[in-house]
Design a protein around this motif. Structure first.
Motif, short mmCIF file in Angstrom:
data_model
loop_
_atom_site.label_atom_id
_atom_site.label_comp_id
_atom_site.label_asym_id
_atom_site.label_seq_id
_atom_site.Cartn_x
_atom_site.Cartn_y
_atom_site.Cartn_z
N LEU A 115 0.84 -1.20 0.00
CA LEU A 115 0.00 0.00 0.00
C LEU A 115 0.87 1.25 0.00
N PRO A 116 0.38 2.33 -0.60
CA PRO A 116 1.12 3.58 -0.55
C PRO A 116 0.82 4.32 0.74
N ASN A 117 1.57 5.37 0.99
CA ASN A 117 1.23 6.29 2.07
C ASN A 117 0.40 7.43 1.48
N LEU A 118 -0.26 8.16 2.35
CA LEU A 118 -1.09 9.28 1.94
C LEU A 118 -0.74 10.51 2.77
N LEU A 119 -0.38 11.59 2.09
CA LEU A 119 -0.11 12.85 2.78
C LEU A 119 -1.44 13.53 3.11
N VAL A 120 -1.67 13.74 4.40
CA VAL A 120 -2.84 14.48 4.84
C VAL A 120 -2.39 15.61 5.76
N VAL A 121 -3.11 16.70 5.72
CA VAL A 121 -2.79 17.86 6.56
C VAL A 121 -3.99 18.21 7.43
N HIS A 122 -3.73 18.88 8.54
CA HIS A 122 -4.81 19.37 9.39
C HIS A 122 -5.62 20.39 8.60
N PRO A 123 -6.94 20.42 8.78
CA PRO A 123 -7.78 21.34 8.01
C PRO A 123 -7.39 22.81 8.15
N ASP A 124 -6.71 23.18 9.24
CA ASP A 124 -6.32 24.57 9.42
C ASP A 124 -5.09 24.96 8.60
N VAL A 125 -4.39 23.98 8.03
CA VAL A 125 -3.24 24.29 7.18
C VAL A 125 -3.77 24.91 5.88
N PRO A 126 -3.38 26.13 5.55
CA PRO A 126 -3.95 26.82 4.38
C PRO A 126 -3.31 26.41 3.06
N ALA A 127 -3.35 25.13 2.77
CA ALA A 127 -2.83 24.60 1.51
C ALA A 127 -3.75 23.49 1.04
N ARG A 128 -4.20 23.58 -0.20
CA ARG A 128 -5.12 22.58 -0.73
C ARG A 128 -4.49 21.72 -1.82
N THR A 129 -3.25 22.01 -2.17
CA THR A 129 -2.51 21.22 -3.15
C THR A 129 -1.08 21.09 -2.69
N VAL A 130 -0.36 20.14 -3.29
CA VAL A 130 1.06 19.98 -2.94
C VAL A 130 1.86 21.22 -3.28
N PRO A 131 1.70 21.83 -4.48
CA PRO A 131 2.46 23.07 -4.74
C PRO A 131 2.18 24.18 -3.72
N GLU A 132 0.92 24.30 -3.28
CA GLU A 132 0.59 25.31 -2.27
C GLU A 132 1.28 24.99 -0.95
N LEU A 133 1.35 23.69 -0.59
CA LEU A 133 2.01 23.30 0.65
C LEU A 133 3.50 23.59 0.58
N ILE A 134 4.12 23.27 -0.56
CA ILE A 134 5.55 23.54 -0.72
C ILE A 134 5.83 25.03 -0.57
N ALA A 135 5.02 25.86 -1.22
CA ALA A 135 5.22 27.31 -1.12
C ALA A 135 5.03 27.79 0.31
N LEU A 136 4.04 27.24 1.00
CA LEU A 136 3.76 27.64 2.38
C LEU A 136 4.92 27.30 3.30
N VAL A 137 5.44 26.07 3.19
CA VAL A 137 6.53 25.64 4.07
C VAL A 137 7.81 26.39 3.74
N LYS A 138 8.06 26.65 2.46
CA LYS A 138 9.26 27.41 2.08
C LYS A 138 9.23 28.82 2.66
N ALA A 139 8.05 29.39 2.75
CA ALA A 139 7.93 30.74 3.28
C ALA A 139 8.02 30.78 4.81
N ASN A 140 7.94 29.60 5.44
CA ASN A 140 7.98 29.51 6.91
C ASN A 140 8.93 28.40 7.34
N PRO A 141 10.23 28.53 7.05
CA PRO A 141 11.18 27.44 7.35
C PRO A 141 11.22 27.10 8.84
#
Length: 313
Positions: A115-141
Motif C-alpha cells: 500500500l502507498p502512504n497518503l499525505l494528509v494535513v490538518h484542516p487549518d493548514v492553508p494549503a489545498r494542493t502539494v504546490p501550495e504546501l511547498i510554497a507555504l513551508v518554504k515561506a515559513n522554514p
C-alpha cells in the motif's frame, strides 16, 4: 502490550498445526492501519484453520521491538508475526545498530499486502494542493511539523524525502505508532503526516484531515481522485508492505503449509474486499519471492535514505 484473542468458528476445518493457540506479533500499536490489516488476515486464517490466533502488539522503535521479539521466539510454528518494510528493508541502512540480522534471524513465509502512504494535513493548514504546501513551508522554514509512526518507518521516510526533494525545512515528530500520531494531528498539535493509506484515507473521507497526495508511483485505485506525489516531484515513490515472518529455523514443511494457507486467505473475495476497503492490495508472495523482494527493497531504499542524510542510533 495489548493482546486480543480472536475466537475460531466452531465449524472451521482444522489443519495439521502444532496444538495450541498461534501467537501473531503485531509490531505496531493497535488501531493503526497495519494492525487493522493484520487482524483481518488473522481472522480469515482462523476460519481456514480452526486454530485460535492471538494478536499481541509489541510496538516501539519503528517496529524493531516487535521484530526482535519474533526473532527471539522458538521456531515451532506457535509464534509468527508481521514482517514490515520499516525494520526489514529500511532499518538496515537507517539504523547504525539493529538487535537482529534481517538475513539470518528470520524465516520469510508470505507477503500480505502492499500500500502507498497518503499525505494528509490538518484542516487549518492553508494549503489545498502539494504546490501550495511547498510554497507555504518554504515561506515559513522550520515552523511546520510532520508526524510519523516512528523514526525509520515509511511514514517518516516519506516526510524526509518530501522535505529533501522539495528543499523544505520541516520538523519531524515521531510517535510510537500511527494511532497516537493521528490523535495529535486531528488536535492540531502537528501539521501533517504521510501515513499508511488505510487510516489516513478513512479520516480524509470523514473530513477530519485534508488529503493532498499518495506516495505510490501512480494514483491509488482506492482513491483515484487524489494525485500521486510524483506528479509534482518526479521520481517520488515510497510503498509500504507487510508480510508474515517467523523465527529462523522453522521447518520447511511448516513454512510451506503456512504459506499455502496465507495465499488461500489472501485469495478469498471477502479478504480481498476488506483489504481494498482499507487501501491495501493483497500480496500473496511465496517464501522465496518474499525473501528476494526484501533484499531488492533494501537495496532500493539505501540510496534514498543516504540522500536524505537521515540516520538513527
Amino acid at each position: 502490550m495489548v493482546a486480543a484473542a480472536l475466537a475460531a468458528p466452531a465449524l472451521a476445518q482444522r489443519v495439521d498445526w502444532p496444538p495450541g493457540p498461534i501467537r501473531f506479533i503485531g509490531i505496531f500499536p493497535p488501531g493503526g492501519g497495519t494492525d487493522i490489516l493484520s487482524r483481518l488476515w488473522c481472522q480469515k486464517m482462523m476460519e481456514l484453520t480452526g486454530e485460535q490466533f492471538i494478536v499481541e502488539n509489541r510496538s516501539g522503535s519503528a517496529g524493531n521491538i516487535g521484530t526482535e521479539a519474533i526473532a527471539r521466539s522458538a521456531p515451532d510454528g506457535r509464534t509468527i508475526g508481521l514482517g514490515s518494510v520499516a525494520p526489514l528493508a529500511i532499518g538496515p541502512t537507517l539504523y547504525r545498530r539493529l538487535p537482529f540480522d534481517v538475513t539470518r534471524d528470520f524465516t520469510y513465509i508470505s507477503g500480505l499486502w502492499q500500500l502507498p502512504n497518503l499525505l494528509v494535513v490538518h484542516p487549518d493548514v492553508p494549503a489545498r494542493t502539494v504546490p501550495e504546501l511547498i510554497a507555504l513551508v518554504k515561506a515559513n522554514p522550520g515552523k511546520f511539523t510532520y508526524a510519523s509512526s516512528g523514526s525509520g518507518t515509511t511514514v517518516h521516510l516519506s516526510g524526509a524525502m518530501f522535505a529533501a526533494q522539495a528543499g523544505l525545512e520541516m520538523v519531524h515528530v515521531p510517535y510510537r505508532g500511527g494511532a497516537p500520531a493521528h490523535v495529535d494531528l486531528m488536535a492540531g498539535r502537528v501539521h501533517m503526516i504521510f501515513d499508511n493509506i488505510p487510516q489516513a484515507l478513512a479520516e480524509a473521507r470523514e473530513g477530519k484531515v485534508r488529503p493532498l497526495a499518495v506516495t505510490g508511483a501512480k494514483r491509488s485505485p482506492q482513491a483515484p481522485e487524489i494525485p500521486a506525489m510524483a506528479e509534482f516531484l518526479p521520481g517520488f515513490e515510497i510503498t509500504s508492505w507487510g508480510s508474515v515472518v517467523a523465527p529462523a529455523g522453522l521447518p520447511a514443511p511448516m513454512v510451506l503449509r503456512i504459506a499455502a494457507l496465507a495465499r488461500q486467505a489472501l485469495e478469498t473475495p471477502e479478504l480481498i474486499a476488506r483489504f481494498e476497503e482499507n487501501g491495501a492490495t493483497p500480496w500473496p508472495a511465496g517464501p522465496e519471492e518474499l525473501a528476494a523482494f526484501r533484499t531488492a527493497n533494501e537495496a532500493a531504499f539505501a540510496p534514498v535514505i543516504r540522500a536524505t542524510g537521515v540516520q538513527v542510533d
